[in-house]
Design a protein around this motif. Structure first.
Motif: not given
Length: 218
Positions: A104-109, A154-163
Motif C-alpha cells: 500500500s506504501v509502494t503502490d504495487d499491484r 488501500m493506498k497508504n492504509h491497509g487492505a479489504v477482502s470480500v466474499g
C-alpha cells in the motif's frame, strides 16, 4: 439480542483476524450483510480480544443504528458503499496486515502470481487511490479498486477482502496477505512470473466448486 447468529459470526471473524496476524490493536474492521439487507459491523475502537457478540452494532445501509450501544466502525461508509455496489458481497474484512500494507506504501499491484491468488482474489489485486480514512471519497475509491475482484489494497492504509459469506471473506484476506508476501519476496529475488491470462480465467471459474468442496471438510 437481534441478529445473534450474525453477531457471533462477525465476532469469530474478528478473533480469526487477530489470530492470523492480520491486524494489531483495534485497527481493522469486519461486517456482514444480513439476509434482510441490514449490516452487522464491529464497533469503533474495538478490543477484539475482549469483545462480545452484543458489542457488534446493527445498522441499516444508511448508517442508522438498529441495535447496539456502541458507535459503529469509523470505516462504516466503506462497508456500506461496497454492499451497495456489489450485490454478491455478504461479508467484508478490512485488515492492516504487514505485507499488504507494505504494498500500500509502494503502490504495487499484485498480479495473479499463484493459483490461489487467482481462485480466491481474481485477476490481480489493485491498489485503490488514497483518501482520508472514514470518508466517502475513500469508500468510493475502494469500490473502484475492488472492481469485480475479491480484494484491494488501500493506498497508504491497509487492505479489504470480500466474499459471499464470512468464511470466504476471511480466507480471501489470508490469501491476500500470503500473496503479498510471495510477491514482495519474489521481487527481492529478481523475477516475478505471472500466470497466463487464460489460466487465470479458468482458475476463477473453478473457485466456487473448490470452496464448496473445501467447506465440506470437518
Amino acid at each position: 439480542m437481534l441478529y445473534e447468529n450474525e453477531r457471533n459470526i462477525v465476532l469469530n471473524a474478528c478473533r480469526e483476524m487477530v489470530k492470523s496476524n492480520l491486524t494489531v490493536g483495534s485497527w481493522g474492521n469486519i461486517s456482514m450483510r444480513t439476509s434482510d439487507g441490514n449490516v452487522v459491523i464491529t464497533p469503533s475502537g474495538t478490543n477484539y480480544s475482549k469483545s462480545t457478540a452484543e458489542d457488534m452494532v446493527v445498522t441499516d445501509l444508511n448508517g442508522k443504528i438498529i441495535d447496539g450501544d456502541l458507535k459503529p466502525s469509523s470505516e462504516r461508509l466503506m462497508h456500506y458503499e461496497i454492499y451497495r455496489n456489489r450485490k454478491d458481497v455478504m461479508a467484508i474484512v478490512h485488515t492492516h496486515s504487514i505485507y499488504s500494507s507494505v504494498l500500500s506504501v509502494t503502490d504495487d499491484r499484485i498480479p495473479p502470481v499463484t493459483e490461489d491468488t487467482a481462485m480466491l482474489l481474481g485477476n490481480g489485486v489493485n491498489v485503490s487511490k488514497y483518501a482520508l480514512t472514514g470518508t466517502l471519497e475513500l469508500a468510493k475509491y475502494v469500490v473502484e479498486g475492488l472492481s469485480s475482484n475479491n480484494a484491494t489494497i488501500m493506498k497508504n492504509h491497509g487492505a479489504v477482502s470480500v466474499g459471499k459469506d464470512m468464511e470466504r471473506a476471511i480466507v480471501a484476506s489470508q490469501v491476500l496477505e500470503k500473496s503479498a508476501k510471495i510477491f514482495i519476496t519474489a521481487k527481492l529475488l529478481g523475477t516475478v512470473n505471472v500466470l497466463p491470462d487464460q489460466d487465470v480465467t479458468e482458475l476463477m471459474k473453478m473457485s466456487d466448486n473448490y470452496l464448496n468442496q473445501w467447506k465440506n471438510w470437518k
